[in-house]
Scaffold this motif. Structure first.
Motif, PDB file in Angstrom:
ATOM      1  N   ARG A   2       0.868  -1.184   0.000  1.00 47.46           N
ATOM      2  CA  ARG A   2       0.000   0.000   0.000  1.00 47.46           C
ATOM      3  C   ARG A   2       0.897   1.224   0.000  1.00 47.46           C
ATOM      4  NH1 ARG A   2      -1.804   3.377   3.717  1.00 47.46           N
ATOM      5  NH2 ARG A   2      -0.964   2.221   5.459  1.00 47.46           N
ATOM      6  N   ILE A   3       0.471   2.275  -0.694  1.00 45.29           N
ATOM      7  CA  ILE A   3       1.217   3.527  -0.736  1.00 45.29           C
ATOM      8  C   ILE A   3       0.341   4.626  -0.151  1.00 45.29           C
ATOM      9  CG2 ILE A   3       2.298   5.253  -2.223  1.00 45.29           C
ATOM     10  CD1 ILE A   3       2.778   3.022  -4.248  1.00 45.29           C
ATOM     11  N   GLU A   4       0.929   5.419   0.751  1.00 45.28           N
ATOM     12  CA  GLU A   4       0.186   6.540   1.333  1.00 45.28           C
ATOM     13  C   GLU A   4      -0.042   7.604   0.279  1.00 45.28           C
ATOM     14  OE1 GLU A   4       1.562   8.317   4.980  1.00 45.28           O
ATOM     15  OE2 GLU A   4       2.188   6.354   5.745  1.00 45.28           O
ATOM     16  N   ILE A  60       3.149   6.786  -9.631  1.00 44.89           N
ATOM     17  CA  ILE A  60       2.255   6.266 -10.663  1.00 44.89           C
ATOM     18  C   ILE A  60       3.067   5.841 -11.885  1.00 44.89           C
ATOM     19  CG2 ILE A  60       0.434   6.899 -12.297  1.00 44.89           C
ATOM     20  CD1 ILE A  60      -0.805   8.552  -9.979  1.00 44.89           C
ATOM     21  N   SER A  61       4.060   6.635 -12.264  1.00 46.12           N
ATOM     22  CA  SER A  61       4.871   6.271 -13.437  1.00 46.12           C
ATOM     23  C   SER A  61       5.651   4.984 -13.181  1.00 46.12           C
ATOM     24  CB  SER A  61       5.794   7.419 -13.839  1.00 46.12           C
ATOM     25  OG  SER A  61       6.748   7.667 -12.845  1.00 46.12           O
ATOM     26  N   SER A  63      -3.739   0.484 -15.165  1.00 42.89           N
ATOM     27  CA  SER A  63      -3.868   1.773 -15.834  1.00 42.89           C
ATOM     28  C   SER A  63      -3.591   2.901 -14.842  1.00 42.89           C
ATOM     29  CB  SER A  63      -5.272   1.931 -16.417  1.00 42.89           C
ATOM     30  OG  SER A  63      -6.211   2.071 -15.359  1.00 42.89           O
ATOM     31  N   ILE A  64      -3.347   4.092 -15.371  1.00 41.60           N
ATOM     32  CA  ILE A  64      -3.098   5.259 -14.522  1.00 41.60           C
ATOM     33  C   ILE A  64      -4.290   5.513 -13.609  1.00 41.60           C
ATOM     34  CG2 ILE A  64      -2.791   7.773 -14.547  1.00 41.60           C
ATOM     35  CD1 ILE A  64      -1.128   7.381 -17.104  1.00 41.60           C
ATOM     36  N   SER A  65      -5.497   5.446 -14.159  1.00 46.88           N
ATOM     37  CA  SER A  65      -6.693   5.703 -13.337  1.00 46.88           C
ATOM     38  C   SER A  65      -6.861   4.641 -12.256  1.00 46.88           C
ATOM     39  CB  SER A  65      -7.948   5.801 -14.206  1.00 46.88           C
ATOM     40  OG  SER A  65      -8.148   4.602 -14.910  1.00 46.88           O
ATOM     41  N   GLU A  66      -6.531   3.389 -12.580  1.00 47.76           N
ATOM     42  CA  GLU A  66      -6.627   2.317 -11.585  1.00 47.76           C
ATOM     43  C   GLU A  66      -5.630   2.538 -10.450  1.00 47.76           C
ATOM     44  OE1 GLU A  66      -6.587  -2.578 -11.366  1.00 47.76           O
ATOM     45  OE2 GLU A  66      -5.959  -1.586 -13.211  1.00 47.76           O
ATOM     46  N   PHE A 109      -4.604  -1.934  -1.325  1.00 49.41           N
ATOM     47  CA  PHE A 109      -3.352  -2.556  -1.732  1.00 49.41           C
ATOM     48  C   PHE A 109      -3.154  -2.300  -3.222  1.00 49.41           C
ATOM     49  CE2 PHE A 109      -4.259  -5.769   1.786  1.00 49.41           C
ATOM     50  CZ  PHE A 109      -3.466  -5.101   2.692  1.00 49.41           C
ATOM     51  N   ILE A 110      -1.969  -1.849  -3.559  1.00 52.54           N
ATOM     52  CA  ILE A 110      -1.678  -1.525  -4.954  1.00 52.54           C
ATOM     53  C   ILE A 110      -0.985  -2.677  -5.667  1.00 52.54           C
ATOM     54  CG2 ILE A 110       0.540  -0.386  -4.585  1.00 52.54           C
ATOM     55  CD1 ILE A 110      -1.297   1.755  -6.477  1.00 52.54           C
ATOM     56  N   LEU A 111      -0.273  -3.497  -4.888  1.00 56.26           N
ATOM     57  CA  LEU A 111       0.413  -4.674  -5.417  1.00 56.26           C
ATOM     58  C   LEU A 111       0.112  -5.860  -4.522  1.00 56.26           C
ATOM     59  CD1 LEU A 111       3.937  -3.064  -5.941  1.00 56.26           C
ATOM     60  CD2 LEU A 111       2.263  -3.524  -7.729  1.00 56.26           C
TER      61      LEU A 111
END
Length: 109
Positions: free
Chosen positions: A7-9, A18-19, A28-31, A41-43
């Motif tokens: 997770r990223i704050e 994001i890049s 995607s960028i929006s996701e 959780f992003i990953l």
């Protein structure tokens, strides 16, 4: 299946993150933005797959270098980066030991 999650704050400088995530994942960028905004959780990686953990470590390192506030979880329990490093080292040591045992068994024949 046991998972390692990241997770990223949310903060003002998230464009850098994001890049990185865009290049290293299929999101995607929006996701990515939505996951960060929702504190999700992003990953997510398989805890028992050394290759996935090595990839996760690489991405986490890139995010940290970019200044991201990264939180790593074993399932839903937050852990520190050292735990991840130790887990990877343990898997690699076990892999090496098993290769040695296989080699000894093969050479005995």
């Amino acid at each position: 299946m046991a998972k390692m999650n990241v997770r990223i704050e949310k903060e003002d400088n998230e464009v850098k993150y994001i890049s990185i995530l865009r290049r290293k994942t299929n999101k995607s960028i929006s996701e990515v933005k939505e996951l960060i905004n929702n504190n999700d959780f992003i990953l997510s990686y398989n805890l028992l797959d050394i290759n996935e953990l090595l990839e996760m470590k690489k991405i986490v390192s890139l995010l940290l270098k970019a200044g991201a506030k990264v939180h790593v979880y074993e399932d839903n329990r937050e852990i520190n980066i050292e735990f991840l490093d130790n887990l990877i080292e343990s898997y690699l040591d076990t892999e090496s030991y098993l290769e040695e045992v296989d080699e000894k068994m093969f050479n005995e024949d």
